[in-house]
Design an enzyme around this catalytic site. Structure first.
Site, short mmCIF file in Angstrom:
data_model
loop_
_atom_site.label_atom_id
_atom_site.label_comp_id
_atom_site.label_asym_id
_atom_site.label_seq_id
_atom_site.Cartn_x
_atom_site.Cartn_y
_atom_site.Cartn_z
N ASP B 86 0.87 -1.17 0.00
CA ASP B 86 0.00 0.00 0.00
C ASP B 86 0.91 1.23 0.00
O ASP B 86 2.12 1.13 0.23
CB ASP B 86 -0.94 -0.03 1.21
CG ASP B 86 -2.13 0.90 1.02
OD1 ASP B 86 -2.19 1.59 -0.01
OD2 ASP B 86 -2.99 0.94 1.92
N CYS B 273 -13.95 -24.55 17.08
CA CYS B 273 -13.08 -24.51 15.91
C CYS B 273 -12.18 -25.73 15.94
O CYS B 273 -11.87 -26.26 17.00
CB CYS B 273 -12.26 -23.22 15.98
SG CYS B 273 -10.99 -23.07 14.73
N CYS B 278 -6.83 -24.38 18.25
CA CYS B 278 -7.99 -24.76 19.06
C CYS B 278 -8.00 -26.26 19.38
O CYS B 278 -8.59 -26.68 20.37
CB CYS B 278 -9.27 -24.35 18.35
SG CYS B 278 -9.39 -22.56 18.19
#
Lengths: 526, 526
Positions: B86, B273, B278
């Site tokens: 950017d 998840c 997780c």
């Protein structure tokens, strides 16, 4: 008590089930373990997949090993979690009969040390004449009674199954009568075919009928339910235990399960999952695997998808968002959406099951959200507890301001100033979708201060709001209703509905199309 | 061509973007990498998370390192995938200005070897007067033009941003004019605040306006979109690239992302998840971690949730089920459902984007499904191509049989037998939700032979079906309409709507309430 409830949402709950083999948190999924052919070793299921409970078939074990003294199920399966055993009822369903009597299989389950065991019930099956259904119900009840002396003193938890298929009156009778017997756990028998045929609306009626006729405090098992897509809805209906071999059977057919449905491996171009199998393979890897390895990998993925969905469901209960999850999962198949509509008809029961709310903002997405317990409870309590306050003969219906809480919105405060001299005789309520009527005095209470509605409202939500408002006005006994006309789309509908339902009640409405903020004309009508 | 399309659904597509640093499959999520502070090393992002593209900020790099000769971005980040940079526009948005000119930052991006680079546009921002919005649009366009000679011959792909905020006429102008310039990629600037405020319906209007005014064959980037909940909808609107630091920023605030929304870590009681983080931790583990480790673990989970959702979206495109996924994800928040309704208004554009269907059964869940391209296309083609067949003056409208294909259903075949002598003048169509009218000759074609509708139909679906049927009758020019009265709930609505829209058209209907199968009375009316 072997079953302790820790949290609730709708009829769903998070519980602790104590067995002689250890504690299990519910809702829990039990993978079916074939004692003779293990796709995944039960020990791995516990360690890697978090399966603290599995189910196996005592009938197959007994046929294989006979009544060997000292045969112990935990040792045999090399598994130190909780083991439930089925009795051979499934084999009756498939083969018509079994080569064992109920006393024999009960004794066998006691002998091998099952933690949760099942009597030898007679499954109803599918597409059978009513007389046959009646036989399965009555014979199951007879066996449930006959089993009581046999299981007395047993350390295992015993399951009293409910039969009846899609004959809801028979399901109700089966549930009511078996619920009177001293069983630890109940189970709804043989909905497998209903699920295989995607007849989810039928499943909802069967499951709700059984649930509502059983003692609610006992854990409830849904036999053969193992697709993650149906867990949220099944748990919402008050089911705590699920068992299935689908994770392995689907894998055999190269079918890949997700909480949104099933996909053939050949139709997968991506692996839409973050489980260890899917993160360590590409879809091309999976497709190129030798058959045995591929089945094992797919079974592992399917089991991950299954147990993970149960965590999604439990977290939704913890957040008080189970209905939102049910709505989202209903998008998996039109029959799931049909089932959601069917379940919505039981909203009074869902509300009674929801003990207290979690204080989170309530989401209303579309008309499916109208079955949420928060809105059912509000409508009920409004009529039961907040009729017409003493002395207030006139009801002033104000459009809900665009911000919450309604009663502190500046535009409304200006209206209220002009209202001051009449407040002893005027009862102020906001008209707010989907609740209907929100008395000013409740505007700062939960959930009326904290909810969001998707806009524009759909027709069903508008009608529902108007109906709730009319029901309140019917019950409240005001002598006059004044509508502060606003831009809310349902004010015309509301006026028409009020006039239709109570033709003799004066319903006044100012000429001015929009004067929500000051309501001067409305005040002159008081 | 640097961008090649491989698959499509709605306006969404799976594409291959070729850059000098390598190929990337789109839709793709680019994690924002802070060159000075790396939560996760970009090398790991590629290896473990599959991120073949990242984005970093060339303005920050230039301020830190200056114009060091030989500074190369891939080496600096230790990353061998594709790197987008950017330009500092975000810093203009946040700080009002930057200490760099457009020629300087363009040269810098060329020098460090960015694969995809951005001109120094002026972001519109939020809540700014229209005159300021106009300035950002015109100045961005001026700079886009001025940049052309500077980027000529550059090996990088160059991005021409679109500004205009919520002023849709300005967004359209910005998109139309920048689209005429020879950019490789376009981008919609600064919807971040719109997303942070959950103003998803506004996002839909901005995003669709930009999309519909840009060259559709160029890849399109949505600046700052990084929540997995919005991916399905954004991809459906034709966006290919997404960048965000949300995975790391949310982690800093102990926020846990899922495709259904965001949860504070303290509100998690389970980890819903199956990602490596997780599956290898309990929620208690995560809560008890030291702050730095916890942030890293949460950032990893958030990034897994983000990239996995992109695979879910891509697989949905592959299956032709992207709209089903958009519907499901809309249940994450009421504003997402509002956005779904807003997007549904663009259904003609969604249909034009869908090049051919996948031959799968089409699901109609509720009125949200009415925006599906299959139904839009059928209604359009019916009027364009299948008016009134030569010589057939009478239209016979038959209720859709309960099984597909409609024209081979036994009950219908009996009706057709009676119809035989009149077939040269009678045009037979089925009335079927949600399509409206299905000519007998099309009943075996896709998707009319292969779809499922959730029942009971909602009011919106009934109205839609009737309106589609009426539109067809209006366009077809039959001299007479005969309704074979059936149990379908919308036959009364249909008759009323036909009489209202075409008062002089004879609409005949038998007295007999139910004679779907033989239709004898209806035949007598022919």
């Amino acid at each position: 008590m072997s079953f302790e409830l820790r949290d609730r949402d709708l009829l769903g709950r998070i519980g602790r089930l104590r067995t002689k083999g250890g504690e299990v948190e519910t809702p829990a999924f039990m993978p079916v373990v074939n004692p003779l052919l293990q796709t995944l070793p039960p020990r791995r299921m516990r360690k890697e997949f978090g399966c603290d409970i599995v189910i196996t078939n005592s009938y197959i074990l007994r046929r294989q090993f006979g009544d060997v003294p000292g045969l112990e199920i935990h040792g045999l399966l090399d598994y130190d979690g909780v083991i439930m055993t089925d009795s051979g009822a499934y084999q009756i369903l498939v083969y018509g009969s079994v080569e064992v009597t109920q006393p024999e299989i009960i004794d066998f389950q006691k002998a091998i040390g099952s933690d949760i065991a099942v009597i030898l019930d007679i499954p109803t099956g599918w597409d059978v004449p009513r007389s046959d259904v009646e036989y399965t119900v009555e014979e199951t009840l007879r066996r449930a009674e006959a089993a009581i002396p046999l299981i007395e003193g047993s350390e295992a938890l015993w399951v009293g199954p409910v039969q009846g298929g899609r004959h809801l009156d028979l399901v109700a009778r089966s549930a009511r009568l078996v619920g009177e017997l001293p069983y630890d756990v109940h189970a709804l028998g043989s909905p497998t075919e209903v699920m295989e045929r995607y007849m989810y609306p039928v499943l909802v009626d069967m499951a709700m009928t059984a649930k509502l006729n059983l003692p609610t405090e006992r854990p409830l098992h849904l036999f053969g339910a193992g697709h993650p897509m149906v867990f949220a809805m099944s748990v919402a209906m008050g089911y705590d235990l699920f068992d299935s071999a689908a994770y392995a059977l689907y894998a055999k057919d190269d079918r890949y399960m997700t909480s949104r449905g099933t996909t053939q491996l050949q139709d997968l171009q991506y692996l839409p999952c973050s489980c260890p199998v899917c993160r360590s393979h590409t879809v091309e890897d999976l497709k190129a695997m030798p058959r045995g390895e591929r089945q094992r990998s797919l079974a592992e993925h399917n089991l991950y998808a299954t147990v993970t969905e149960m965590d999604v469901v439990k977290q939704a209960i913890a957040e008080g968002r189970l209905w939102d999850l049910v709505e989202a999962r209903a998008k998996g198949h039109p029959q799931m959406t049909s089932a959601l509509k069917r379940l919505s008809a039981y909203k009074e029961h869902l509300e009674r099951g929801s003990h207290g709310f979690k204080g989170r903002g309530v989401f209303y997405h579309d008309y499916h959200s109208l079955a949420k317990p928060e809105v059912t409870r509000h409508a009920r309590r409004l009529i039961e507890n907040y009729g017409r306050p003493e002395g207030k003969t006139t009801l002033l219906l104000v459009p809900a301001p665009p911000e919450k809480p309604f009663n502190t919105y500046p535009g409304y405060l200006r209206l209220r100033e002009g209202l001051q001299p009449k407040l002893c005789e005027v009862h102020v309520c906001f008209v707010a979708a989907p609740y209907g009527v929100v008395p000013e005095s409740l505007a700062e209470t939960y959930p009326l201060s904290q909810y969001e509605v998707a806009e524009p409202l759909d027709h069903e939500t508008q009608m529902f709001t108007v109906e709730n408002a009319v029901e309140y006005v019917e019950a409240s006994g005001h002598e006059k209703v004044v509508l502060v006309r606003g831009g809310d789309p349902f004010f015309d509908m509301l006026e028409e509905a009020l006039r239709k339902s109570m033709p003799s009640l004066p319903v006044l409405r100012p000429e001015n199309l929009w004067e929500r903020e000051t309501g001067e004309q409305a005040l002159r009508l008081l």
